[in-house]
Motif scaffolding. Structure first.
Motif, PDB file in Angstrom:
ATOM      1  N   ALA A   1       2.271  -0.592   3.797  1.00 57.76           N
ATOM      2  CA  ALA A   1       2.251  -2.171   4.143  1.00 57.76           C
ATOM      3  C   ALA A   1       3.120  -2.863   2.902  1.00 57.76           C
ATOM      4  O   ALA A   1       3.084  -2.245   1.818  1.00 57.76           O
ATOM      5  CB  ALA A   1       0.721  -2.591   4.056  1.00 57.76           C
ATOM      6  N   LEU A   2       3.895  -3.708   3.236  1.00 54.54           N
ATOM      7  CA  LEU A   2       4.758  -4.322   2.423  1.00 54.54           C
ATOM      8  C   LEU A   2       4.719  -5.808   2.869  1.00 54.54           C
ATOM      9  O   LEU A   2       5.479  -6.117   3.764  1.00 54.54           O
ATOM     10  CB  LEU A   2       6.141  -3.767   2.329  1.00 54.54           C
ATOM     11  CG  LEU A   2       7.025  -4.450   1.253  1.00 54.54           C
ATOM     12  CD1 LEU A   2       6.582  -4.435   0.005  1.00 54.54           C
ATOM     13  CD2 LEU A   2       8.342  -3.703   1.339  1.00 54.54           C
ATOM     14  N   PHE A   3       4.135  -6.729   1.869  1.00 53.23           N
ATOM     15  CA  PHE A   3       4.187  -8.147   2.363  1.00 53.23           C
ATOM     16  C   PHE A   3       4.553  -8.938   1.046  1.00 53.23           C
ATOM     17  O   PHE A   3       4.095  -8.664   0.160  1.00 53.23           O
ATOM     18  CB  PHE A   3       2.960  -8.629   2.825  1.00 53.23           C
ATOM     19  CG  PHE A   3       2.282  -8.089   4.147  1.00 53.23           C
ATOM     20  CD1 PHE A   3       2.639  -8.466   5.398  1.00 53.23           C
ATOM     21  CD2 PHE A   3       1.641  -6.817   4.195  1.00 53.23           C
ATOM     22  CE1 PHE A   3       2.221  -7.897   6.516  1.00 53.23           C
ATOM     23  CE2 PHE A   3       1.128  -6.200   5.390  1.00 53.23           C
ATOM     24  CZ  PHE A   3       1.458  -6.929   6.463  1.00 53.23           C
TER      25      PHE A   3
ATOM     26  N   SER B   1      -7.130   0.343   0.644  1.00 54.20           N
ATOM     27  CA  SER B   1      -6.532   0.978  -0.373  1.00 54.20           C
ATOM     28  C   SER B   1      -5.188   0.169  -0.561  1.00 54.20           C
ATOM     29  O   SER B   1      -4.277  -0.031   0.415  1.00 54.20           O
ATOM     30  CB  SER B   1      -6.260   2.286  -0.224  1.00 54.20           C
ATOM     31  OG  SER B   1      -5.544   2.752  -1.414  1.00 54.20           O
ATOM     32  N   LEU B   2      -4.986  -0.893  -1.582  1.00 52.30           N
ATOM     33  CA  LEU B   2      -4.037  -1.631  -1.751  1.00 52.30           C
ATOM     34  C   LEU B   2      -3.606  -2.134  -3.183  1.00 52.30           C
ATOM     35  O   LEU B   2      -4.498  -1.951  -3.870  1.00 52.30           O
ATOM     36  CB  LEU B   2      -4.071  -2.936  -0.844  1.00 52.30           C
ATOM     37  CG  LEU B   2      -5.497  -3.260  -1.125  1.00 52.30           C
ATOM     38  CD1 LEU B   2      -5.182  -4.810  -1.961  1.00 52.30           C
ATOM     39  CD2 LEU B   2      -6.251  -4.130   0.011  1.00 52.30           C
TER      40      LEU B   2
ATOM     41  N   SER C   1       0.730  -1.220   0.109  1.00 57.19           N
ATOM     42  CA  SER C   1       0.051   0.031  -0.102  1.00 57.19           C
ATOM     43  C   SER C   1       0.704   1.259  -0.106  1.00 57.19           C
ATOM     44  O   SER C   1       1.932   1.216   0.502  1.00 57.19           O
ATOM     45  CB  SER C   1      -0.808  -0.030   1.247  1.00 57.19           C
ATOM     46  OG  SER C   1      -0.142   0.222   2.388  1.00 57.19           O
ATOM     47  N   THR C   2       0.389   2.175  -0.558  1.00 53.39           N
ATOM     48  CA  THR C   2       0.921   3.581  -0.643  1.00 53.39           C
ATOM     49  C   THR C   2       0.281   4.230   0.380  1.00 53.39           C
ATOM     50  O   THR C   2      -0.772   4.982   0.139  1.00 53.39           O
ATOM     51  CB  THR C   2       1.283   4.325  -1.970  1.00 53.39           C
ATOM     52  OG1 THR C   2       1.700   3.176  -2.753  1.00 53.39           O
ATOM     53  CG2 THR C   2       2.075   5.542  -1.947  1.00 53.39           C
ATOM     54  N   GLY C   3       0.797   4.768   1.448  1.00 55.93           N
ATOM     55  CA  GLY C   3       0.078   5.324   2.608  1.00 55.93           C
ATOM     56  C   GLY C   3      -0.669   4.230   3.236  1.00 55.93           C
ATOM     57  O   GLY C   3      -0.313   2.924   3.444  1.00 55.93           O
TER      58      GLY C   3
END
Lengths: 245, 237
Positions: B162-164, B196-197, B141-143
């Protein structure tokens, strides 16, 4: 008394409509069954949800349903008769009592597998959906929450003696249910003739919801003949390159 | 003496009654829900089916179906409850990208209505990410991946940037996050949750989340609470 809701995804209206127009569109008979204890369901409709072909061998099933006994469900699953099952299943117990559930996903496979390797994994979340300040999801009678099945026989299980709780209003807890067969060497599985499946078995507190994401993959072990063929084709390709040079 | 006591208690009951009725009249339309989905995967068909499960609570099951992309949800929404002076939205949502490229998704779940402040809010989100492809997959996600809003303004965010990553055919638990005791003013239009993703090809993200709010006792109510010991001492006297 146990009640059964059977959802025959292959009969979904969207899939059926497309079947008539394309002879090669034959979704696998992916079955989704929910067993509830204690409360009469009063009969359930099966014609809900949809199925779409994603690739040559992969199919995507999704749907949602609220039954007459106070259980609402939604699912989103990608399956391949080659075979694997992966997706997410969510269930909310909108009644005033804790309920035990058994949820079965079953997929016919093709072709049959003489000797398999298997892998699987699961994770989930539990939510206090009614804001009571507590929620729980436990194994039913101490069994496993996740059971991978081949020809309806147990292959592997995860989350035995599970006891997940939430202790704040509208709170959520996430849990990793573990995995099997994802490292090396591959985990040997059984011969599989007709189906693979995943069974969820759990007891959910009143007014709360749980969501499970899971995977079960079975791969055929190459037979000696196939290995020999692979070796020969490699040698042939090498000879071909030498001649070209 | 007895007449004085009776009048005093009657007066308190009147004040309590006024406070309770004012809280109950701060309505939140329990049947009012709005779901919207936008995606880089293209347009889709949105269907939501509301089912009343209590006099003030509704279960919403629905889906958004695009070309090889989908969102499904099962979401309960309770309007302003005169007993608990509270409202909430919570439920499960699954977002699937069956295309051959990464896609962006924005999903909004909104309770429509109003509630008179001051309010205090709480929320939570947890979930899983499944990589159903034969390549390394990602959920980013950006933000903020999850945000809660009041009348269109963001009041809380979770899973920021988020970064998974997930290996082929693996499940990743995203963990669970929550907040509580967030002071808010009145709600005039809506309370909402926004996801938002970005999902890589063959990815599926699923979440359970909640956003709830309830009335904060006003100064008059606090004053009444302060009076209670006096009432008790008078009775004992």
């Amino acid at each position: 008394m146990k009640n059964t809701i059977t959802v025959v995804c292959a009969l979904f209206s969207l899939g059926s409509a497309t079947i008539e127009s394309r002879a090669d569109f034959i979704p696998p008979g992916f079955l989704f069954r929910v067993f509830e204890s204690g409360v009469s369901s009063g009969g359930e409709a099966c014609n809900f949800g949809s199925v779409d072909q994603v690739s040559a061998t992969e199919w995507f099933f999704q749907g949602k349903h609220s039954n007459t006994t106070g259980t609402s469900m939604s699912w989103s699953y990608l399956v391949d008769p080659d075979p694997f099952i992966t997706g997410t299943f969510s269930l909310t117990n909108d009644t005033l009592l804790a309920k035990s559930y058994v949820v079965d996903f079953s997929l016919p496979i093709s072709p049959a597998i003489a000797q398999s390797t298997v892998s699987g994994q699961m994770a989930g979340t539990l939510t206090d959906s009614n804001g009571s300040g507590s929620a729980s999801m436990t194994s039913t009678s101490g069994g496993a929450v996740y059971t991978a099945l081949a020809d309806e026989m147990l292959v592997q299980s995860l989350m035995s003696n599970a006891n997940q709780t939430v202790s704040s209003a509208f709170g959520t807890t996430s849990f990793s249910g573990g995995s099997f067969g994802q490292g090396l060497p591959p985990l040997a599985g059984p011969a599989i003739n007709s189906t693979i499946g995943i069974r969820f078995s759990f007891t959910l507190s009143a007014g709360d919801s749980v969501s499970f994401s899971s995977i079960f993959v079975a791969n055929p072990v190459p037979t000696p003949g196939a290995l020999a063929m692979g070796l020969l084709s490699g040698l042939a390709a090498r000879r071909g390159r030498r001649r070209t040079d | 003496m007895n007449l004085n006591k009776t009048c005093f208690i009657f007066g308190l009951r009147c004040i309590f009654g006024c406070l309770i009725s004012s809280a109950a009249s701060a309505g939140f339309d329990s049947s009012g829900a709005s779901f919207s989905v936008t995606s880089s995967a293209g347009s889709g068909t949105l269907v939501n089916v509301p089912t009343q499960i209590t006099p003030t609570a509704w279960s919403n099951t629905g889906s958004w179906t695009g070309t090889n992309a989908s969102v499904t949800w099962a979401n309960d929404i309770q309007g302003w409850n005169s007993t608990t002076s509270a409202g909430f939205t919570n439920g499960n949502i699954v977002i699937r990208n069956n295309t051959s490229a990464a896609q962006d998704f924005n999903v909004t779940i909104a309770m429509l209505g109003n509630a008179t402040g001051p309010l205090v809010a709480a929320g939570s989100v947890g979930g899983q990410y499944v990589n159903g492809s034969a390549s390394l997959g990602s959920l980013t996600s950006t933000g903020a991946l999850w945000s809660a809003g009041i009348d269109g303004a963001t009041v809380n965010t979770q899973l920021n940037n988020a970064l998974f990553f997930a290996q082929p055919f693996q499940v990743v638990s995203l963990g669970s996050f929550s907040f509580n005791n967030l002071a808010m003013n009145s709600i005039t239009d809506r309370a909402s949750i926004l996801f938002s993703l970005r999902l890589s090809a063959g990815g599926e993200a699923s979440f359970t989340s909640a956003f709830s709010f309830q009335a904060v006792p006003g100064p008059a109510s606090l004053a009444l609470i302060g009076f209670l010991p006096i009432v008790r001492s008078r009775r004992r006297g």
